[in-house]
Design a protein around this motif. Structure first.
Motif, PDB file in Angstrom:
ATOM      1  N   THR A   1       0.856  -1.189   0.000  1.00 45.93           N
ATOM      2  CA  THR A   1       0.000   0.000   0.000  1.00 45.93           C
ATOM      3  C   THR A   1       0.890   1.237   0.000  1.00 45.93           C
ATOM      4  OG1 THR A   1      -1.687  -1.175   1.269  1.00 45.93           O
ATOM      5  CG2 THR A   1      -1.829   1.232   1.231  1.00 45.93           C
ATOM      6  N   VAL A   2       0.585   2.190  -0.883  1.00 50.08           N
ATOM      7  CA  VAL A   2       1.309   3.456  -0.953  1.00 50.08           C
ATOM      8  C   VAL A   2       0.329   4.558  -0.613  1.00 50.08           C
ATOM      9  CG1 VAL A   2       2.578   5.028  -2.451  1.00 50.08           C
ATOM     10  CG2 VAL A   2       2.858   2.554  -2.732  1.00 50.08           C
ATOM     11  N   GLN A   3       0.713   5.385   0.336  1.00 46.60           N
ATOM     12  CA  GLN A   3      -0.166   6.459   0.803  1.00 46.60           C
ATOM     13  C   GLN A   3       0.440   7.805   0.429  1.00 46.60           C
ATOM     14  OE1 GLN A   3      -3.127   5.858   2.624  1.00 46.60           O
ATOM     15  NE2 GLN A   3      -3.525   8.017   2.272  1.00 46.60           N
TER      16      GLN A   3
ATOM     17  N   ALA B   1      -2.942   3.741  -2.913  1.00 46.16           N
ATOM     18  CA  ALA B   1      -3.034   2.708  -3.948  1.00 46.16           C
ATOM     19  C   ALA B   1      -2.604   1.391  -3.317  1.00 46.16           C
ATOM     20  CB  ALA B   1      -2.135   3.054  -5.127  1.00 46.16           C
ATOM     21  N   VAL B   2      -3.266   0.327  -3.733  1.00 39.72           N
ATOM     22  CA  VAL B   2      -2.983  -0.996  -3.190  1.00 39.72           C
ATOM     23  C   VAL B   2      -2.620  -1.925  -4.346  1.00 39.72           C
ATOM     24  CG1 VAL B   2      -3.922  -2.952  -1.898  1.00 39.72           C
ATOM     25  CG2 VAL B   2      -4.595  -0.609  -1.298  1.00 39.72           C
ATOM     26  N   SER B   3      -1.537  -2.674  -4.177  1.00 37.23           N
ATOM     27  CA  SER B   3      -1.101  -3.601  -5.220  1.00 37.23           C
ATOM     28  C   SER B   3      -1.884  -4.899  -5.128  1.00 37.23           C
ATOM     29  CB  SER B   3       0.377  -3.924  -5.044  1.00 37.23           C
ATOM     30  OG  SER B   3       0.552  -4.800  -3.932  1.00 37.23           O
ATOM     31  N   PRO B   4      -1.855  -5.660  -6.214  1.00 34.80           N
ATOM     32  CA  PRO B   4      -2.392  -7.020  -6.125  1.00 34.80           C
ATOM     33  C   PRO B   4      -1.474  -7.857  -5.232  1.00 34.80           C
ATOM     34  CG  PRO B   4      -1.680  -6.504  -8.375  1.00 34.80           C
ATOM     35  CD  PRO B   4      -1.413  -5.304  -7.531  1.00 34.80           C
ATOM     36  N   PRO B   5      -1.964  -8.969  -4.710  1.00 35.86           N
ATOM     37  CA  PRO B   5      -1.115  -9.813  -3.862  1.00 35.86           C
ATOM     38  C   PRO B   5       0.101 -10.336  -4.629  1.00 35.86           C
ATOM     39  CG  PRO B   5      -3.404 -10.526  -3.779  1.00 35.86           C
ATOM     40  CD  PRO B   5      -3.306  -9.494  -4.851  1.00 35.86           C
ATOM     41  N   PHE B   6       1.211 -10.520  -3.919  1.00 35.02           N
ATOM     42  CA  PHE B   6       2.407 -11.109  -4.511  1.00 35.02           C
ATOM     43  C   PHE B   6       3.110 -11.958  -3.461  1.00 35.02           C
ATOM     44  CE2 PHE B   6       5.811  -8.634  -2.542  1.00 35.02           C
ATOM     45  CZ  PHE B   6       5.131  -7.530  -2.068  1.00 35.02           C
TER      46      PHE B   6
END
Length: 76
Positions: free
Chosen positions: A3-5, A11-16
């Motif tokens: 997560t980038v704030q 914004a949240v990335s898909p799982p990795f």
């Protein structure tokens, strides 16, 4: 998930998946000449992409399992 704030929102990335680092527990034989074959044992060896011996890339290698790789040393 990453997560980038910012002040404008987030914004949240898909799982990795974070891959574990490879671990070398041994190799044999203890000495071998150019073009010789060595067996490397350890853990987390499945995703290895390159191998060097004494700073020289091996000619080829085959991942046998997550705990074993067979490599052929360079002729040089």
């Amino acid at each position: 998930v990453v997560t980038v704030q910012t002040q404008g929102g987030s914004a949240v990335s898909p799982p990795f998946t974070v891959l574990p680092s490879p671990v070398i527990t041994g190799f044999s034989p203890a000495s071998v000449g150019a073009s010789g074959m060595i067996t490397i044992t350890g853990a987390n060896l499945t995703n290895v992409t390159s191998i060097t011996v004494g700073g020289v890339p091996v000619a080829s290698f085959m991942v046998i399992s997550s705990t074993q790789i067979v490599a052929v040393l360079s002729a040089n």
